[in-house]
Design an enzyme around this catalytic site. Structure first.
Site, mmCIF file in Angstrom:
data_model
loop_
_atom_site.group_PDB
_atom_site.id
_atom_site.type_symbol
_atom_site.label_atom_id
_atom_site.label_comp_id
_atom_site.label_asym_id
_atom_site.label_seq_id
_atom_site.Cartn_x
_atom_site.Cartn_y
_atom_site.Cartn_z
ATOM 1 N N ASN A 154 0.888 -1.165 0.000
ATOM 2 C CA ASN A 154 0.000 0.000 0.000
ATOM 3 C C ASN A 154 0.931 1.221 0.000
ATOM 4 O O ASN A 154 1.556 1.528 1.007
ATOM 5 C CB ASN A 154 -0.867 -0.036 1.246
ATOM 6 C CG ASN A 154 -2.081 0.858 1.209
ATOM 7 O OD1 ASN A 154 -2.734 1.035 2.222
ATOM 8 N ND2 ASN A 154 -2.425 1.425 0.070
ATOM 9 N N ASN B 262 -6.355 10.729 -1.265
ATOM 10 C CA ASN B 262 -6.369 9.476 -2.007
ATOM 11 C C ASN B 262 -6.000 9.709 -3.470
ATOM 12 O O ASN B 262 -5.947 10.846 -3.954
ATOM 13 C CB ASN B 262 -7.753 8.826 -1.941
ATOM 14 C CG ASN B 262 -8.039 8.181 -0.603
ATOM 15 O OD1 ASN B 262 -7.148 7.614 0.021
ATOM 16 N ND2 ASN B 262 -9.277 8.269 -0.162
ATOM 17 N N CYS C 118 -5.467 6.552 7.569
ATOM 18 C CA CYS C 118 -5.029 5.368 6.823
ATOM 19 C C CYS C 118 -4.052 4.600 7.690
ATOM 20 O O CYS C 118 -3.040 5.150 8.126
ATOM 21 C CB CYS C 118 -4.381 5.783 5.505
ATOM 22 S SG CYS C 118 -3.665 4.398 4.590
ATOM 23 N N GLY C 119 -4.345 3.322 7.945
ATOM 24 C CA GLY C 119 -3.517 2.531 8.841
ATOM 25 C C GLY C 119 -2.126 2.266 8.311
ATOM 26 O O GLY C 119 -1.123 2.447 9.020
ATOM 27 N N ASN C 120 -2.007 1.815 7.063
ATOM 28 C CA ASN C 120 -0.682 1.626 6.488
ATOM 29 C C ASN C 120 0.011 2.966 6.310
ATOM 30 O O ASN C 120 1.223 3.084 6.474
ATOM 31 C CB ASN C 120 -0.793 0.900 5.146
ATOM 32 C CG ASN C 120 -1.205 -0.544 5.311
ATOM 33 O OD1 ASN C 120 -0.681 -1.262 6.150
ATOM 34 N ND2 ASN C 120 -2.164 -0.987 4.520
ATOM 35 N N ASN D 66 -12.921 5.833 10.021
ATOM 36 C CA ASN D 66 -13.409 5.812 8.652
ATOM 37 C C ASN D 66 -14.301 4.580 8.489
ATOM 38 O O ASN D 66 -14.204 3.616 9.258
ATOM 39 C CB ASN D 66 -12.250 5.808 7.640
ATOM 40 C CG ASN D 66 -11.264 4.676 7.864
ATOM 41 O OD1 ASN D 66 -11.362 3.913 8.809
ATOM 42 N ND2 ASN D 66 -10.287 4.560 6.988
ATOM 43 N N HIS E 103 -16.155 1.093 7.370
ATOM 44 C CA HIS E 103 -15.804 -0.213 6.822
ATOM 45 C C HIS E 103 -17.018 -1.129 6.813
ATOM 46 O O HIS E 103 -17.792 -1.165 7.769
ATOM 47 C CB HIS E 103 -14.689 -0.867 7.654
ATOM 48 C CG HIS E 103 -13.390 -0.136 7.571
ATOM 49 N ND1 HIS E 103 -12.461 -0.384 6.586
ATOM 50 C CD2 HIS E 103 -12.881 0.853 8.335
ATOM 51 C CE1 HIS E 103 -11.432 0.426 6.760
ATOM 52 N NE2 HIS E 103 -11.665 1.185 7.811
ATOM 53 N N GLU F 134 -10.692 -0.153 -1.316
ATOM 54 C CA GLU F 134 -10.618 1.049 -0.501
ATOM 55 C C GLU F 134 -11.390 2.201 -1.122
ATOM 56 O O GLU F 134 -11.296 2.448 -2.338
ATOM 57 C CB GLU F 134 -9.162 1.469 -0.291
ATOM 58 C CG GLU F 134 -8.395 0.547 0.640
ATOM 59 C CD GLU F 134 -7.146 1.210 1.185
ATOM 60 O OE1 GLU F 134 -7.265 2.297 1.799
ATOM 61 O OE2 GLU F 134 -6.057 0.646 0.989
ATOM 62 N N CYS G 279 -4.674 -2.709 3.759
ATOM 63 C CA CYS G 279 -5.400 -1.615 4.396
ATOM 64 C C CYS G 279 -5.368 -1.849 5.898
ATOM 65 O O CYS G 279 -5.946 -2.820 6.395
ATOM 66 C CB CYS G 279 -6.845 -1.559 3.893
ATOM 67 S SG CYS G 279 -7.862 -0.299 4.693
ATOM 68 N N GLY G 280 -4.682 -0.959 6.614
ATOM 69 C CA GLY G 280 -4.514 -1.146 8.053
ATOM 70 C C GLY G 280 -5.788 -0.946 8.845
ATOM 71 O O GLY G 280 -6.117 -1.757 9.718
ATOM 72 N N THR G 281 -6.531 0.132 8.562
ATOM 73 C CA THR G 281 -7.792 0.325 9.275
ATOM 74 C C THR G 281 -8.774 -0.788 8.925
ATOM 75 O O THR G 281 -9.552 -1.228 9.767
ATOM 76 C CB THR G 281 -8.424 1.692 8.937
ATOM 77 O OG1 THR G 281 -8.615 1.804 7.529
ATOM 78 C CG2 THR G 281 -7.562 2.826 9.451
ATOM 79 N N GLY G 282 -8.712 -1.263 7.677
ATOM 80 C CA GLY G 282 -9.584 -2.360 7.268
ATOM 81 C C GLY G 282 -9.263 -3.653 7.990
ATOM 82 O O GLY G 282 -10.158 -4.427 8.338
#
Length: 281
Positions: free
Chosen positions: A13, A66, A75-77, A166, A168, A217, A226-229
């Site tokens: 990512n 984005n 964004c986690g990553n 965010n 999901h 995403e 996707c970290g948050t995902g």
């Protein structure tokens, strides 16, 4: 205008990182970000991340555009990559860096911490589970959305919705590799029950401590991670009694370690790697 940048990735990512510490406004517009992220005519990335001055007692502020020019909350990553970028900047300037940072984001304060093995652990905060918090109209605003039916592309999917700052939408499948994600991903993202659109995670349960995930995403389409995902997917799997509270999640770009701890906070551990630096005129 000449702008220096560094490209990083977290499990594939990838992001363009810009040192924006001298101003509280991003150096690029959303339209600029679209051009920079183009993989044929630009640098190529899933998004552009700006390191801005801190606010409300934090060390720094994160803004991200984005690849389609939209601005997500977090964004986690990306937050892992930003942490590594800030450490590299501080080492170049002073010869040392902090062991962790408090970073202001639109989803709250995030704290990347550097592990001895080079990985980055981030306290991702508490999940939000009420429909009004996500947001989604699948259920009443004060109700949770757990294993609820949703029709997409002529098929009924059982979905669980979680916000990590965010939105999901998570659904469980027998084989993530068999999904035609390029066809159904945008239909989930833009489904009318998600007024702010949504990220969508498709999860295959391999073991109680091991999940496989593919993701579409919001604003970026198919990405390698996707970290948050991943955090939202662990929460959804626990709520549906499908896994333990600490798991390895395998994504196309690699693995993340995710824990939903007893303090109700999500902790994500993964890599963040520099790719190259450059100057864009």
């Amino acid at each position: 205008m000449t702008i220096e940048f560094t490209k990083y990735h977290g499990l594939g990512n990838d992001f363009i990182l810009i040192d924006n510490r001298t101003s509280d406004q991003p150096k690029l517009t959303p339209e600029d970000a679209v051009r920079w992220c183009d993989r044929h005519f630009g640098i190529g990335a899933d998004g552009v991340i700006f390191a801005l001055p801190g606010q409300d007692g934090t060390d720094y502020t994160m803004r991200i555009f984005n690849s389609d020019g939209s601005e997500p909350e977090m964004c986690g990553n990306g937050i892992r990559c930003l942490g590594r970028f800030l450490a590299d900047l501080e080492v170049a300037e002073t010869g040392k860096s902090q062991p962790k940072y408090r970073i202001h984001t639109l989803a709250g304060v995030m704290t990347p911490k550097f592990e001895a093995d080079g990985q980055v652990t981030v306290d991702m905060g508490e999940p939000r589970l009420l429909a009004g918090e996500i947001p989604t109209t699948i259920a009443a605003p004060d109700q949770k959305v757990i294993n609820q039916p949703l029709e997409v592309a002529g098929q009924v999917w059982n979905v669980t919705c979680v916000s990590m700052g965010n939105p999901h939408c998570i659904t469980f499948v027998d084989d993530v590799a068999a999904l035609e994600l390029e066809k159904i991903g945008t239909l989930f993202e833009n489904h009318p029950v998600f007024p702010q659109r949504t990220n969508t995670e498709f999860i295959e349960v391999v073991r109680s401590d091991y999940l496989k995930m593919r993701v579409w995403e919001r604003g970026a389409g198919i990405t390698l991670a996707c970290g948050t995902g991943a955090c939202a997917s662990l929460v959804a799997a626990v709520l549906n009694q499908k896994c333990d509270r600490r798991v390895t999640i395998e994504l196309p770009g690699g693995c993340l370690q995710i824990e939903w701890a007893v303090d109700n906070r999500l902790y994500m551990t993964g890599s963040a790697e520099k790719v190259f630096t450059g100057i864009r005129q």
